[in-house]
Design an enzyme around this catalytic site. Structure first.
Site, PDB file in Angstrom:
ATOM      1  CB  ALA A 158      -0.892  -0.024   1.244  1.00 28.94           C
ATOM      2  CG  ASP A 218       9.330   4.344  -7.682  1.00 30.13           C
ATOM      3  OD1 ASP A 218       8.897   3.443  -6.942  1.00 30.13           O
ATOM      4  OD2 ASP A 218       9.289   5.555  -7.366  1.00 30.13           O
ATOM      5  CD  GLU A 219       4.904   5.601  -8.193  1.00 23.87           C
ATOM      6  OE1 GLU A 219       3.812   4.982  -8.206  1.00 23.87           O
ATOM      7  OE2 GLU A 219       5.309   6.218  -7.191  1.00 23.87           O
ATOM      8  CB  CYS A 220       6.354  -1.453 -11.454  1.00 24.56           C
ATOM      9  SG  CYS A 220       5.803  -2.284  -9.950  1.00 24.56           S
ATOM     10  CB  CYS A 229      -4.451   0.252   9.266  1.00 31.82           C
ATOM     11  SG  CYS A 229      -6.104   0.978   9.294  1.00 31.82           S
ATOM     12  CG  HIS A 282     -10.302   0.612   9.480  1.00 39.84           C
ATOM     13  ND1 HIS A 282      -9.388   0.002  10.289  1.00 39.84           N
ATOM     14  CD2 HIS A 282     -11.229   1.177  10.295  1.00 39.84           C
ATOM     15  CE1 HIS A 282      -9.729   0.195  11.555  1.00 39.84           C
ATOM     16  NE2 HIS A 282     -10.843   0.907  11.585  1.00 39.84           N
TER      17      HIS A 282
END
Length: 192
Positions: A10, A87-89, A145, A185
């Protein structure tokens, strides 16, 4: 033998920090790396990978239509590469993930991909979908979280900090736009 790695989590789990540390480790030993990032994410400037803790690196940008085999082999011919870090794959296309498997299998360069597994509605991104299917190694990076449980989902927030249930899959943003939450959540915010 090279492998394709998918480091997923996440938001705010340290994916970019981990990528930058891995690149640094190679470079510290005199090896060349190629850091790449999606052109769609320009939060820290075009052609930059940056971490919330303040470290950054220049990066070669790719769009969803770029041929990664051509980009990486050109960089490899110029500077013998020991590793490619993406990155940001999650923004990779199916074809680009397939191209990364070619880099690993045929050119024998390890590829380390870092990105989100799912979007704010709990759906897989295309790049994440095919990395989960085709990567040699899957590594979950963990964050928490607000309740203290492991956060494995992301919710999108509007300008007033309220959770959004609908919208485009891709909307670039940081802590002001997204919050990592546990599935319990996420269920309360999105599914219930």
């Amino acid at each position: 033998m090279a492998q394709l790695y998918f480091y997923y989590s996440a938001m705010n789990a340290g994916k970019s920090t981990s990528l930058l540390q891995s690149s640094y480790n190679y470079r510290e030993r005199g090896m060349n790396t190629l850091v790449m990032t999606a052109s769609i994410d320009d939060r820290y400037g075009k052609g930059k990978v940056a971490s919330r803790i303040g470290i950054e690196s220049d990066a070669q940008v790719f769009s969803s239509h770029d041929n990664l085999i051509e980009m990486i082999t050109a960089a490899h011919q110029e500077n013998h590469l020991s590793c490619v870090l993406v990155d940001e794959c999650q923004f990779l296309s199916k074809e680009q993930v397939k191209q990364l498997t070619y880099i690993v299998d045929k050119i024998d360069i390890p590829v380390l991909c870092y990105g989100l597994r799912t979007d704010f509605q709990g759906e897989l991104f295309s790049g994440s979908h095919y990395l989960l299917a085709w990567a040699d190694k899957l590594v979950e990076l963990k964050t928490i979280c607000h309740c203290g449980r492991k956060a494995n989902m992301v919710v999108r927030l509007d300008g007033e900090g309220k959770v959004m249930r609908e919208g485009e899959q891709v909307a670039i943003g940081g802590n002001e736009s997204y919050e990592s939450v546990c599935r319990k959540h996420f269920r309360e915010f999105i599914w219930d």
